[in-house]
Design a protein around this motif. Sequence first.
Motif, PDB file in Angstrom:
ATOM      1  N   TYR A 284      11.405  17.568  -2.982  1.00 20.20           N
ATOM      2  CA  TYR A 284      10.223  18.112  -2.310  1.00 20.20           C
ATOM      3  C   TYR A 284       9.328  18.921  -3.257  1.00 20.20           C
ATOM      4  N   GLY A 285       9.932  19.747  -4.099  1.00 22.27           N
ATOM      5  CA  GLY A 285       9.151  20.612  -4.970  1.00 22.27           C
ATOM      6  C   GLY A 285       8.568  19.925  -6.177  1.00 22.27           C
ATOM      7  N   ARG A 286       8.942  18.667  -6.417  1.00 22.72           N
ATOM      8  CA  ARG A 286       8.487  17.961  -7.614  1.00 22.72           C
ATOM      9  C   ARG A 286       7.363  16.959  -7.344  1.00 22.72           C
ATOM     10  N   ILE A 287       7.135  16.629  -6.084  1.00 22.66           N
ATOM     11  CA  ILE A 287       6.179  15.572  -5.746  1.00 22.66           C
ATOM     12  C   ILE A 287       4.784  15.880  -6.263  1.00 22.66           C
ATOM     13  N   ALA A 288       4.343  17.131  -6.114  1.00 25.24           N
ATOM     14  CA  ALA A 288       3.004  17.514  -6.579  1.00 25.24           C
ATOM     15  C   ALA A 288       2.857  17.325  -8.079  1.00 25.24           C
ATOM     16  N   PHE A 289       3.958  17.476  -8.845  1.00 22.98           N
ATOM     17  CA  PHE A 289       3.911  17.274 -10.292  1.00 22.98           C
ATOM     18  C   PHE A 289       3.949  15.797 -10.645  1.00 22.98           C
ATOM     19  N   TRP A 290       4.593  14.990  -9.805  1.00 19.90           N
ATOM     20  CA  TRP A 290       4.683  13.552 -10.064  1.00 19.90           C
ATOM     21  C   TRP A 290       3.315  12.894  -9.979  1.00 19.90           C
ATOM     22  N   VAL A 291       2.503  13.314  -9.001  1.00 14.70           N
ATOM     23  CA  VAL A 291       1.220  12.643  -8.786  1.00 14.70           C
ATOM     24  C   VAL A 291       0.137  13.172  -9.736  1.00 14.70           C
TER      25      VAL A 291
ATOM     26  N   GLU B 104       0.826  -1.205   0.000  1.00 15.08           N
ATOM     27  CA  GLU B 104       0.000   0.000   0.000  1.00 15.08           C
ATOM     28  C   GLU B 104       0.861   1.256   0.000  1.00 15.08           C
ATOM     29  N   GLY B 105       2.058   1.153   0.564  1.00 22.08           N
ATOM     30  CA  GLY B 105       2.954   2.305   0.596  1.00 22.08           C
ATOM     31  C   GLY B 105       3.397   2.746  -0.787  1.00 22.08           C
ATOM     32  N   SER B 106       3.432   1.811  -1.750  1.00 21.50           N
ATOM     33  CA  SER B 106       3.865   2.167  -3.099  1.00 21.50           C
ATOM     34  C   SER B 106       2.912   3.137  -3.781  1.00 21.50           C
ATOM     35  N   THR B 107       1.677   3.239  -3.274  1.00 25.87           N
ATOM     36  CA  THR B 107       0.691   4.165  -3.846  1.00 25.87           C
ATOM     37  C   THR B 107       0.246   5.207  -2.822  1.00 25.87           C
ATOM     38  N   ALA B 108       1.044   5.409  -1.780  1.00 25.80           N
ATOM     39  CA  ALA B 108       0.645   6.314  -0.695  1.00 25.80           C
ATOM     40  C   ALA B 108       0.386   7.729  -1.192  1.00 25.80           C
ATOM     41  N   PHE B 109       1.205   8.209  -2.108  1.00 21.36           N
ATOM     42  CA  PHE B 109       1.045   9.569  -2.626  1.00 21.36           C
ATOM     43  C   PHE B 109       0.110   9.621  -3.829  1.00 21.36           C
TER      44      PHE B 109
ATOM     45  N   GLY C  77       7.278   5.369  -5.952  1.00 22.44           N
ATOM     46  CA  GLY C  77       6.058   4.975  -6.647  1.00 22.44           C
ATOM     47  C   GLY C  77       5.381   6.142  -7.332  1.00 22.44           C
ATOM     48  N   ALA C  78       5.505   7.323  -6.743  1.00 22.42           N
ATOM     49  CA  ALA C  78       4.935   8.521  -7.368  1.00 22.42           C
ATOM     50  C   ALA C  78       5.728   8.903  -8.619  1.00 22.42           C
TER      51      ALA C  78
ATOM     52  N   VAL D 216      -4.456  21.059  -1.688  1.00 25.03           N
ATOM     53  CA  VAL D 216      -4.351  21.498  -0.305  1.00 25.03           C
ATOM     54  C   VAL D 216      -2.898  21.375   0.153  1.00 25.03           C
ATOM     55  N   LYS D 217      -2.403  22.400   0.798  1.00 25.05           N
ATOM     56  CA  LYS D 217      -1.031  22.355   1.316  1.00 25.05           C
ATOM     57  C   LYS D 217      -0.994  21.422   2.523  1.00 25.05           C
ATOM     58  N   THR D 218      -0.449  20.250   2.326  1.00 25.62           N
ATOM     59  CA  THR D 218      -0.411  19.211   3.357  1.00 25.62           C
ATOM     60  C   THR D 218       0.995  18.638   3.446  1.00 25.62           C
ATOM     61  N   PRO D 219       1.518  18.410   4.634  1.00 28.91           N
ATOM     62  CA  PRO D 219       2.848  17.785   4.759  1.00 28.91           C
ATOM     63  C   PRO D 219       2.840  16.388   4.154  1.00 28.91           C
ATOM     64  N   TYR D 220       3.880  16.060   3.432  1.00 27.97           N
ATOM     65  CA  TYR D 220       3.907  14.795   2.700  1.00 27.97           C
ATOM     66  C   TYR D 220       4.019  13.575   3.606  1.00 27.97           C
ATOM     67  N   LEU D 221       4.689  13.703   4.722  1.00 28.46           N
ATOM     68  CA  LEU D 221       4.881  12.551   5.599  1.00 28.46           C
ATOM     69  C   LEU D 221       3.559  12.060   6.180  1.00 28.46           C
ATOM     70  N   ILE D 222       2.543  12.905   6.179  1.00 28.64           N
ATOM     71  CA  ILE D 222       1.254  12.532   6.757  1.00 28.64           C
ATOM     72  C   ILE D 222       0.628  11.360   6.007  1.00 28.64           C
ATOM     73  N   PHE D 223       0.939  11.209   4.722  1.00 32.12           N
ATOM     74  CA  PHE D 223       0.339  10.133   3.922  1.00 32.12           C
ATOM     75  C   PHE D 223       0.955   8.768   4.244  1.00 32.12           C
ATOM     76  N   PRO D 224       2.286   8.646   4.360  1.00 31.89           N
ATOM     77  CA  PRO D 224       2.853   7.388   4.861  1.00 31.89           C
ATOM     78  C   PRO D 224       2.400   7.062   6.282  1.00 31.89           C
ATOM     79  N   VAL D 225       2.263   8.081   7.130  1.00 34.76           N
ATOM     80  CA  VAL D 225       1.778   7.853   8.490  1.00 34.76           C
ATOM     81  C   VAL D 225       0.367   7.289   8.460  1.00 34.76           C
ATOM     82  N   GLN D 226      -0.466   7.814   7.587  1.00 34.25           N
ATOM     83  CA  GLN D 226      -1.840   7.328   7.474  1.00 34.25           C
ATOM     84  C   GLN D 226      -1.871   5.867   7.035  1.00 34.25           C
TER      85      GLN D 226
END
Length: 259
Positions: A252-259, A86-91, A167-168, A101-111
């Motif tokens: 960090y600045g590219r993650i939003a573009f990856w997903v 499930e972590g491979s699709t966390a983002f 994965g992202a 929404v401006k959200t910290p990225y680590l919150i998704f692996p934590v979830q």
Amino acid sequence: MNHAIKDIEDSFNKLPMAIYFAWGDTVARYRRSILGPLWLVLGTVIGTLGLGWLWGSLLKVDYATFFPSLTVGLVVWQLIASSIVEGSTAFIRSAILIRNVKTPYLIFPVQVLLRQLINFGHNLIVVVGVLIIFSSALSWVTLLFIPNLLLVLGNLLWMILLIGLLGARFRDMEQLIAAVMPILFFLSPVIYRPDQLGIKSAFIWLNPFSHMISLLRFPLQGSVPPTFVYVVMVSMLIVGWLISLWFLNRKYGRIAFWV
């Protein structure tokens, strides 16, 4: 590392939100179900009985020793495998939220980890039942299970973060993980114990999941894990987090573009 450290701080502040979403996902999954999350328990019971009877007969071992070992191995493996897969699709699964929404990225692996921890809690019912039925030796050593579990979760979290980022970026990661995990099941001491392999057990310890399983299995069976298991797990925790945070900070600045 400024972006990564700031992300950790923001994620810690929003931890109640992650807990709420993880619990909500679990409830939504079993809505309108008669047994609800107890289906997890039932599935674990069926798997334990089936594999216990089959492999116990093939290996010709004492069921009173084999069943507790197998049950703990299966339950811990479910925690590990489900977290990694499930972590491979966390983002990717949170793409809409990340984009808007401006959200910290680590919150998704934590979830993801919290959701699997809830499932793990349900499956512990089976573990406790098997330990009681087979009168396994429980002692003060069993309390090591709690700090050992925290050490395992700490390692799983950086794995989910790193695999989620990869994965992202590379969408084939999900299929690759799904293909590799069944193989790792047989290369991990889930059904068997490393000491049953004799001299070949050295190869089993090359698998990091072997250390995770042993770290939780030993206390539940009344013994202290070997020292080298702790050394490997702590080393993995430090090195793994350094690599994961470095990668998070760098991309960090590219993650939003990856997903």
